[in-house]
Design an enzyme around this catalytic site. Structure first.
Site, PDB file in Angstrom:
ATOM      1  CG  ASP A 146      -1.859   1.204   1.246  1.00 23.41           C
ATOM      2  OD1 ASP A 146      -1.959   1.888   0.202  1.00 23.41           O
ATOM      3  OD2 ASP A 146      -2.489   1.442   2.296  1.00 23.41           O
ATOM      4  CE  LYS A 180      -0.356   3.823   3.349  1.00 25.67           C
ATOM      5  NZ  LYS A 180      -1.195   4.421   4.403  1.00 25.67           N
ATOM      6  CD  GLU A 227      -5.405   0.694   0.595  1.00 24.33           C
ATOM      7  OE1 GLU A 227      -5.443   1.909   0.902  1.00 24.33           O
ATOM      8  OE2 GLU A 227      -4.979  -0.177   1.369  1.00 24.33           O
ATOM      9  NE  ARG A 267     -12.051   3.253   3.937  1.00 24.68           N
ATOM     10  CZ  ARG A 267     -12.003   4.210   4.860  1.00 24.68           C
ATOM     11  NH1 ARG A 267     -12.990   5.075   4.964  1.00 24.68           N
ATOM     12  NH2 ARG A 267     -10.984   4.288   5.688  1.00 24.68           N
TER      13      ARG A 267
HETATM   14  N1  BES Z   1      -3.321   0.256   5.270  1.00 23.76           N
HETATM   15  C1  BES Z   1      -3.710   1.534   5.732  1.00 23.76           C
HETATM   16  C2  BES Z   1      -4.046   1.539   7.214  1.00 23.76           C
HETATM   17  C3  BES Z   1      -2.886   1.428   8.159  1.00 23.76           C
HETATM   18  C4  BES Z   1      -2.124   2.524   8.481  1.00 23.76           C
HETATM   19  C5  BES Z   1      -2.622   0.231   8.787  1.00 23.76           C
HETATM   20  C6  BES Z   1      -1.100   2.412   9.395  1.00 23.76           C
HETATM   21  C7  BES Z   1      -1.610   0.125   9.705  1.00 23.76           C
HETATM   22  C8  BES Z   1      -0.841   1.212  10.012  1.00 23.76           C
HETATM   23  C9  BES Z   1      -4.949   1.995   4.997  1.00 23.76           C
HETATM   24  O1  BES Z   1      -5.053   1.594   3.673  1.00 23.76           O
HETATM   25  C10 BES Z   1      -4.886   3.479   4.995  1.00 23.76           C
HETATM   26  O2  BES Z   1      -4.007   4.015   4.388  1.00 23.76           O
HETATM   27  N2  BES Z   1      -5.836   4.116   5.672  1.00 23.76           N
HETATM   28  C11 BES Z   1      -5.889   5.525   5.781  1.00 23.76           C
HETATM   29  C12 BES Z   1      -7.327   5.939   5.607  1.00 23.76           C
HETATM   30  C13 BES Z   1      -7.513   7.417   5.476  1.00 23.76           C
HETATM   31  C14 BES Z   1      -6.961   7.899   4.160  1.00 23.76           C
HETATM   32  C15 BES Z   1      -8.984   7.716   5.579  1.00 23.76           C
HETATM   33  C16 BES Z   1      -5.376   5.917   7.160  1.00 23.76           C
HETATM   34  O3  BES Z   1      -5.668   5.213   8.121  1.00 23.76           O
HETATM   35  O4  BES Z   1      -4.666   6.913   7.242  1.00 23.76           O
HETATM   36 ZN    ZN Z   2      -4.112  -0.144   3.187  1.00 18.27          ZN
HETATM   37 MN    MN Z   3      -4.066   2.895   2.335  1.00 19.07          MN
END
Ligand code: BES
Ligand code: ZN
Ligand code: MN
Length: 491
Positions: A268, A275, A347, A349
């Site tokens: 991801d 990120k 992504e 969800r």
């Molecule tokens: N895979 C990440 C969630 C994540 C972040 C898991 C850090 C473990 C540690 C997920 O796909 C994500 O990026 N979520 C975002 C959602 C936001 C953009 C609404 C997040 O949590 O920042």
């Molecule tokens: Zn993710």
């Molecule tokens: Mn993500």
């Protein structure tokens, strides 16, 4: 894993093994097994306790060598804290630390008398199953792409216990195989563990048992089903997506299956909503939901559970590219509902909603998804509890209980309809992100929109629990233990 488990009732000073493990309490000193060892060697152990060289602090270990009168060449004393307060957490910490202290060799055979001590609220069966699982966990070393790492030479572990409990060891070994699979898949680098690799591993599970069948849907098949949401995430990657569907027929064909769905983002980057660089490598663990459903599935098959079970791994890579989906895009999901992408990093969800819609064709008795879904869940619950969300109180209670029994604990968060307006969009039926607050909950609320006809649905957010963070972080294999505990209870 090749750790041979057995049960043994014998005087600890007489056991033919490389090391004997016995507990020490912080307040009352030697456990009964440690006392037996102490008597056999003429009081040496009690003197070490008096001098302060041995401590009863939970998890603290002291290795004593070549004690006269004791057959085994090594005695490992392990602290478990105050005698009346040995709870599941302290007991499992001591069980893991005692193995960790010995796993580097030269010891290959261990006898542990730790299972003789009382643990608050837990019976003999629990102690044996969980001590065995803790030993499997602690003896695991990741070696696959690290040529300088050696697997532990441990081959045999006997636990103090009666033969009547042999089934607990068989169950522990079955669960451990699933946990180890989940950990290994999680730890593999993302250039190896891509969607095709996950599909290949599912193929090995299917080939091992004739009650298991596998179907892997490729991009074209998903297009034909209208999975525009999952495919939107996938379109920026050179590694094509796979929807991996494993089926285990362990019960009569008229019994509705339990269906587990896992988020399998094999890497991801965040996509166009990219990120930050530091720590991004940890996003190889973003497929741990998929790894845990494959692990739980493997355990259920190996244990021969009398249930029908389906594991679905949605395997996709989220990359920035000229072909990537972008913020502002509107995707049409398999359910027909449209989604405005406000952040390509939300992504998980987007792939899960299509996998959940697909899952409903199996008329599930229960539908559970597992996902490293939100950083917000880590903020809310930290590294200890999975976030559990469900509209079904009975199912939530079952999963909380399974988490408590396996000490692979979850904590419930609400997904009341009050939160739903946070997902409103002018361009589509919903947006893929909520607002500033309650990020774990709005993600759960998003998924809830795709499981509306399904009474028994639950979502486990494992973002904080799937791996230990930092440079030395490894996948934990959670929540395989919780899931298998729950599945065992469904027979
Ligand atoms: N895979 C990440 C969630 C994540 C972040 C898991 C850090 C473990 C540690 C997920 O796909 C994500 O990026 N979520 C975002 C959602 C936001 C953009 C609404 C997040 O949590 O920042
Ligand atoms: Zn993710
Ligand atoms: Mn993500």
């Amino acid at each position: 894993m090749s750790l041979n488990l057995s049960l043994l009732r014998a005087h600890p000073a007489h056991i033919d093994t490389d090391a004997v493990v016995a507990a020490v309490f912080e307040d009352t000193g030697l456990s009964p097994a440690a006392q037996q060892l102490d008597e056999a060697c003429g009081g040496r152990i009690a003197r070490l306790l008096e001098s302060g060289d041995v401590s009863g602090k939970a998890g603290r270990c002291a290795l004593l060598l070549a004690l006269d009168g004791i057959h085994a060449p090594r005695v490992l004393l392990v602290g478990v804290g105050e005698s009346s307060k040995v709870d599941a957490g302290r007991f499992l910490k001591a069980a893991a630390e005692s193995i960790r202290a010995l796993k580097g060799g030269p010891v290959t055979r261990i006898h542990s008398a730790l299972t003789e001590i009382d643990v608050v609220g837990r019976d003999a069966d629990w102690k044996l199953r969980q001590a065995a699982l803790a030993a499997f966990h602690a003896s695991y070393t990741y070696t696959t792409t690290k040529k300088s790492a050696k697997a532990s030479p441990l081959t045999a572990l006997s636990l103090s216990g009666d033969d009547a409990a042999a089934d607990q060891l068989r169950i522990a070994a079955g669960i451990a195989d699933g946990v180890t699979l989940a950990r290994e898949l999680g730890n593999l680098p993302p250039n190896i563990c891509n969607p095709a690799y996950l599909a290949e591993q599912a193929g090995h599970i299917a080939a091992s048992n004739d009650k298991v069948s596998l179907e892997v849907l490729d991009r074209e098949q998903m297009q034909a089903l209208g999975m525009g949401s999952l495919l939107g995430v996938a379109q920026g990657s050179a590694n094509p997506p796979k929807l991996i569907v494993l089926r285990y027929d362990g019960a009569a064909t008229d019994q509705r299956p339990h269906v587990l769905v896992g988020k399998g983002i094999t890497f991801d980057t965040g996509g166009i909503s990219i990120k930050p660089g530091p720590g991004m490598e940890e996003m190889k663990f973003d497929m741990c939901g998929a790894a845990s459903v494959l692990g739980a599935f493997l355990s259920a098959v190996q244990l021969g559970l009398r249930i029908n079970l389906i594991a679905i791994a949605a395997a996709v890579e989220n990359m920035p590219d000229g072909a990537s989906y972008r913020p502002g895009d509107v995707l049409t999901s398999m359910s027909g509902k449209t989604i405005e992408v406000l952040n390509t990093d939300a992504e998980g969800r987007l792939i899960l909603c299509d996998a959940l819609t697909y899952a409903q064709r199996f008329n599930p008795a229960t539908l559970i998804d597992v996902a490293t879904l939100t950083g917000a869940c880590v903020v809310a619950l930290g590294k200890h509890a999975h976030g559990l969300m469900s509209r079904d109180d009975a199912l939530a209670a079952e999963l909380l209980a399974a988490g408590d029994a396996s000490h692979d604990r979850a904590w419930r968060l609400p997904i009341w309809d009050d939160y739903q307006p946070m997902l409103d969009s002018v361009a589509a039926d919903m947006a893929n992100i909520g607002g500033k607050w309650a990020g774990a909950i709005t993600a759960g609320c998003f998924l809830a929109r795709f499981t509306e006809g399904q009474q028994r649905w639950a979502h486990l957010d494992i973002a904080g629990t799937a791996w230990d963070e930092g440079r030395k972080g490894l996948a934990t294999g959670r929540p395989v233990n919780l899931l298998v505990e729950w599945l065992i209870g469904r027979q």
